[in-house]
Design a protein around this motif. Structure first.
Motif, PDB file in Angstrom:
ATOM      1  N   VAL A 191       0.840  -1.202   0.000  1.00  0.00           N
ATOM      2  CA  VAL A 191       0.000   0.000   0.000  1.00  0.00           C
ATOM      3  C   VAL A 191       0.874   1.251   0.000  1.00  0.00           C
ATOM      4  O   VAL A 191       0.617   2.194  -0.752  1.00  0.00           O
ATOM      5  CB  VAL A 191      -0.973  -0.015   1.205  1.00  0.00           C
ATOM      6  CG1 VAL A 191      -1.651   1.337   1.377  1.00  0.00           C
ATOM      7  CG2 VAL A 191      -2.020  -1.102   1.034  1.00  0.00           C
ATOM      8  N   ILE A 192       1.914   1.260   0.813  1.00  0.00           N
ATOM      9  CA  ILE A 192       2.814   2.408   0.845  1.00  0.00           C
ATOM     10  C   ILE A 192       3.464   2.605  -0.522  1.00  0.00           C
ATOM     11  O   ILE A 192       3.527   3.729  -1.032  1.00  0.00           O
ATOM     12  CB  ILE A 192       3.890   2.228   1.937  1.00  0.00           C
ATOM     13  CG1 ILE A 192       3.256   2.338   3.322  1.00  0.00           C
ATOM     14  CG2 ILE A 192       5.003   3.268   1.771  1.00  0.00           C
ATOM     15  CD1 ILE A 192       4.173   1.922   4.448  1.00  0.00           C
ATOM     16  N   GLU A 211       0.530   3.724  -3.115  1.00  0.00           N
ATOM     17  CA  GLU A 211      -0.247   4.942  -2.854  1.00  0.00           C
ATOM     18  C   GLU A 211       0.603   6.154  -2.489  1.00  0.00           C
ATOM     19  O   GLU A 211       0.137   7.277  -2.564  1.00  0.00           O
ATOM     20  CB  GLU A 211      -1.273   4.679  -1.742  1.00  0.00           C
ATOM     21  CG  GLU A 211      -2.282   3.616  -2.091  1.00  0.00           C
ATOM     22  CD  GLU A 211      -3.093   3.935  -3.325  1.00  0.00           C
ATOM     23  OE1 GLU A 211      -3.456   5.114  -3.551  1.00  0.00           O
ATOM     24  OE2 GLU A 211      -3.380   2.988  -4.093  1.00  0.00           O
ATOM     25  N   VAL A 257      -1.522   7.572   0.847  1.00  0.00           N
ATOM     26  CA  VAL A 257      -1.771   6.336   1.592  1.00  0.00           C
ATOM     27  C   VAL A 257      -2.834   6.528   2.677  1.00  0.00           C
ATOM     28  O   VAL A 257      -3.687   5.669   2.858  1.00  0.00           O
ATOM     29  CB  VAL A 257      -0.455   5.746   2.160  1.00  0.00           C
ATOM     30  CG1 VAL A 257       0.132   6.607   3.254  1.00  0.00           C
ATOM     31  CG2 VAL A 257      -0.664   4.330   2.625  1.00  0.00           C
ATOM     32  N   VAL A 308       1.110   0.350   8.491  1.00  0.00           N
ATOM     33  CA  VAL A 308       1.546   1.436   7.612  1.00  0.00           C
ATOM     34  C   VAL A 308       2.101   2.577   8.469  1.00  0.00           C
ATOM     35  O   VAL A 308       3.175   3.114   8.180  1.00  0.00           O
ATOM     36  CB  VAL A 308       0.394   1.931   6.712  1.00  0.00           C
ATOM     37  CG1 VAL A 308       0.719   3.271   6.073  1.00  0.00           C
ATOM     38  CG2 VAL A 308       0.070   0.897   5.639  1.00  0.00           C
TER      39      VAL A 308
END
Length: 66
Positions: free
Chosen positions: A13-14, A17, A21, A51
């Motif tokens: 995801v990091i 995005e 994020v 995250v």
């Protein structure tokens, strides 16, 4: 999901995005909440926690990681 999978998703995801994020995670949790997917919300909140830890570059307690 295993703890390892949650960390892997957090990393992905990091990477995908970047600066968006937080917005991505908030949208994901909001959508799952709207449809009543409590398990999905739980998973994505766990991803969001990881995250945050990765972005803060906080040392992780080895006992927390499988």
């Amino acid at each position: 999901m295993t703890d390892w999978e949650l960390w892997a998703v957090a990393g992905k995801v990091i990477a995908s995005e970047r600066e968006d994020v937080g917005e991505f995670l908030a949208d994901r949790v909001r959508c799952l909440t709207d449809v009543g997917d409590d398990e999905g919300v739980k998973i994505w909140l766990a991803v969001a926690d990881r995250v945050q830890q990765l972005l803060m570059d906080r040392p992780v307690d080895p006992s927390e990681v499988n």
